[in-house]
Write a protein that holds these residues in place. Structure first.
Motif, short mmCIF file in Angstrom:
data_model
loop_
_atom_site.label_atom_id
_atom_site.label_comp_id
_atom_site.label_asym_id
_atom_site.label_seq_id
_atom_site.Cartn_x
_atom_site.Cartn_y
_atom_site.Cartn_z
N CYS A 5 0.81 -1.22 0.00
CA CYS A 5 0.00 0.00 0.00
C CYS A 5 0.84 1.27 0.00
N GLY A 6 2.15 1.12 0.07
CA GLY A 6 3.00 2.30 0.06
C GLY A 6 3.17 2.93 1.43
N LEU A 7 2.80 2.21 2.48
CA LEU A 7 2.99 2.74 3.82
C LEU A 7 4.39 2.47 4.36
N LEU A 8 5.04 1.45 3.81
CA LEU A 8 6.38 1.10 4.24
C LEU A 8 7.25 0.93 3.00
N LYS A 9 8.51 1.33 3.11
CA LYS A 9 9.42 1.13 1.99
C LYS A 9 10.03 -0.26 2.10
N LYS B 121 7.79 0.99 -5.18
CA LYS B 121 8.80 1.90 -4.63
C LYS B 121 8.65 3.29 -5.20
N SER C 200 4.03 5.03 -5.47
CA SER C 200 3.05 4.71 -4.43
C SER C 200 1.83 5.64 -4.47
N GLU C 201 2.03 6.88 -4.92
CA GLU C 201 0.87 7.78 -4.98
C GLU C 201 -0.12 7.37 -6.07
N VAL D 85 -3.08 5.98 3.17
CA VAL D 85 -3.24 5.15 1.98
C VAL D 85 -4.20 5.77 0.98
N LYS E 47 4.42 10.49 4.95
CA LYS E 47 3.17 9.78 4.67
C LYS E 47 3.43 8.27 4.67
N ARG E 48 4.16 7.83 5.66
CA ARG E 48 4.46 6.42 5.81
C ARG E 48 4.35 6.10 7.29
N VAL E 49 4.32 4.82 7.62
CA VAL E 49 4.20 4.47 9.03
C VAL E 49 5.54 4.13 9.67
#
Lengths: 249, 373
Positions: A53-57, A71, A74-75, B215, B370-372
């Motif tokens: 989901c693009g919340l973590l790299k 990578k 993500s947007e 998200v 904008k990440r956790v």
């Protein structure tokens, strides 16, 4: 196979310091599929979903969602996915309608569009009697339906559901899964994690995850056949070991 | 734009539905204003004075009357027992003792250096110093009046008295409220935006809605603007409310421009809102955020000159205060209210304050991901 790939990963890895949460995961999820991810708590399911989901790299490997690199794009991905986290994450101090209108606006939908989607969702998800209630006063099962509804407001082709039914009673869970079936009929892809083994039986394909690695993948019937077990639960216990399963029922 | 408006609308709905929060936002600052304005007074008034008059002459009674006639002193008792002075000091019943020796009036009549003794409780050094100054004033006034009495005129031939004509600028009544209330407004514009923005971002982190927002295609600037604009508006409402109450109640005069005040307050809010975002990026729970904000707050307030004038600090600490953005706004606020200063005089504080604001704000915005993880 002439099927469109919705979610694809190749050796996707994520480390937190020395701890490897997701260890070289390679999967392909096809359009119109309900793809289930089984694993004990801490197996790396949530980390995997967060990367998609693009919340973590990611720390290593490749991945794409709806054809976009996780990578770099993500947007772009965020416009095309719906996400429901394991925690209930709508505003408890807003009413059902207010939550729907808020998320609709956040996704950039026009007012009429939101109203139209609201009507569709209300009948589809069964929220009619609750529209003007504060979200915090809803029963948990209804909350989960609302969360799913809000995640689908912008009509995303792919849905990521991270343990969407945890804590919900069996009847409400059944209803929720029926809803998921109806949803994939319209050509959407659903990527769902769970630790309820009975839910695994409803998936088109499942993969079993343990300590960050995928240790088995296939349709529920294939898995049961190859391991000569009558339920997915037994397959899971045989693979992962009974003491690690987190059975809430 | 639509997204930002949706965020703002949502934020206001949440604030107005949270009754305890509303109370904290609107009632607590007003209580704070009254408590602080009345309690933190630098005025030294009603000093408890014990009289020990061994002379009991016309002259000594005149001195006592002079002390009794001003509201700076309050005569709490008369005694001929000097041990009683110690006892009264110990029990906080007296702060000062005026002891007039038996031969005072005789010495005065013979021009033999008459003396009186003043004993002061020096525990609160500041008050003691001010009280001593008042006493000196009264006694020298007494001496002057004594000299110009007709029977002593002859002695005045060679004496030329210099009289002091006082003009107290900017705060003619020496009211401490005039000094403290603008400071309280600065404290408010520090605590409120920092706490509100930090707590509200961390709360969304705690309940998981921040992750949900992350998200969505919602852009970072939209998210932050939507979060901060409501608190910016609230801060201005609070400031207006505080000034509107304080001016008539404490008789505060505003000698400068409200417009300039609002513009500079806006730049100062960059600092405090920025700190709020920063706190939210380094904490996970509301308790942590609260503690962190409190820590920053205490440092900022102590080093701003709010209670302790910066000029009274040791050299090294004085230099350290230049690192404190609140210091600049404290000066600006007090200058605008009391001296009515225009930007021509304020730029020396306004420029560094604005630079700090923009630096802190941009650093925090960059740090906010904008990440956790």
């Amino acid at each position: 196979m002439n099927r469109q790939i919705s979610v694809y990963t190749d050796q996707l890895t994520r480390r937190f310091g020395k701890f490897v949460a997701v260890d070289g995961v390679s999967i392909s999820v096809y359009r119109g599929e309900i793809f289930g991810f089984l694993g004990a708590n801490g197996a790396g399911k949530t980390t995997l979903i967060r990367m998609l989901c693009g919340l973590l790299k990611p720390s290593g490997g490749e991945g794409s969602v709806a054809g976009f690199d996780i990578k770099e794009k993500s947007e772009q991905i965020k416009k095309r996915i719906g996400y429901m986290s394991q925690r209930f994450s709508l505003y408890a101090d807003l009413t059902v309608t207010e939550n729907i209108h808020f998320y609709g606006a956040i996704y950039g939908l026009a007012k009429e569009e939101i109203r139209q989607r609201e009507e569709e969702l209300v009948s589809q998800v069964g929220l009619d009697p609750y529209m003007n209630q504060m979200t915090k006063d809803l029963p948990l099962g209804i909350k989960q339906r609302l969360a799913l509804g809000c995640a689908m407001l912008h009509n995303p082709p792919i849905l990521f559901l991270d343990e969407p039914t945890s804590g919900v009673d069996p009847q409400a869970r059944r209803g929720f899964w029926n809803l998921l079936y109806e949803t994939v009929q319209t050509g959407k892809t659903i990527f769902v994690t769970t630790h309820y083994m009975d839910e695994a039986e409803y998936c088109h394909r499942v993969s079993i995850m343990d300590q960050g690695k995928i240790i088995e993948m296939g349709s529920p019937s294939q898995l049961k056949e190859s391991h000569k077990k009558s339920t997915i639960q037994d397959v899971f216990i045989a693979l992962v070991g009974g003491e690690k399963t987190d059975q809430k029922e | 734009m639509q997204q930002i408006l949706a965020m703002i609308r949502k934020e206001f709905k949440q604030i107005f539905r949270d009754i305890p929060m509303m109370a904290i936002i609107f009632i607590v600052p007003i209580i704070q204003l009254f408590v602080l304005a009345f309690a933190i007074t630098v005025d030294v008034k009603q000093i408890k004075l014990l009289i020990s008059d061994f002379d009991d002459s016309r002259a000594s009674r005149e001195i006592i009357r002079a002390f009794g006639n001003t509201d700076r002193f309050k005569i709490v008792g008369y005694t001929h027992d000097l041990n009683c002075v110690r006892g009264n000091f110990q029990e906080w019943k007296a702060q000062m003792a005026l002891i007039i020796p038996p031969d005072f009036s005789k010495k005065m009549a013979r021009n033999l250096h008459p003396q009186v003794q003043i004993s002061i409780d020096g525990v609160d050094g500041n008050t003691a110093g001010v009280a001593l100054g008042y006493a000196q004033g009264i006694l020298s006034q007494f001496g002057t009046e004594f000299l110009i009495q007709p029977q002593y005129r002859s002695r005045l031939k060679d004496v030329h008295l210099v009289t002091m004509v006082e003009r107290m600028w900017y705060n003619p009544d020496l009211s401490s409220e005039q000094y403290m209330v603008p400071g309280i407004a600065v404290v408010l514009l520090t605590i409120l935006p920092m706490m509100l923005s930090a707590m509200s971002l961390v709360r969304e982190k705690e309940i998981g809605t921040l992750e949900q927002l992350m998200v969505t295609p919602l852009k970072k600037h939209q998210l932050l603007l939507g979060k901060l604009i409501p608190f910016l508006i609230l801060s201005f409402i609070e400031l207006a409310l505080l000034i509107a109450i304080a001016m008539p109640v404490f008789n505060i005069s505003m000698n400068g421009s409200f417009f300039l005040l609002a513009v500079l307050a806006f730049f100062y809010l960059f600092t405090t809102l920025g700190l709020g975002i920063f706190i939210s990026t380094v904490t996970q729970t509301q308790q942590q955020a609260m503690f962190f904000a409190w820590f920053i707050m205490v440092f900022m307030i102590l080093m701003s000159g709010f209670f302790i004038p910066i000029e009274n600090m040791p050299q090294l600490l004085q230099k350290l205060t230049y690192l404190n953005p609140m210091r600049y706004f404290m000066y600006i606020m007090r200058d605008i209210f009391q001296k009515g200063s225009s930007i021509r005089f304020l730029y020396k504080d306004a420029v560094p304050m604005t630079i700090y604001g923009l630096l802190i704000f941009s650093f925090s915005v960059i740090k906010f991901q904008k990440r956790v993880g």
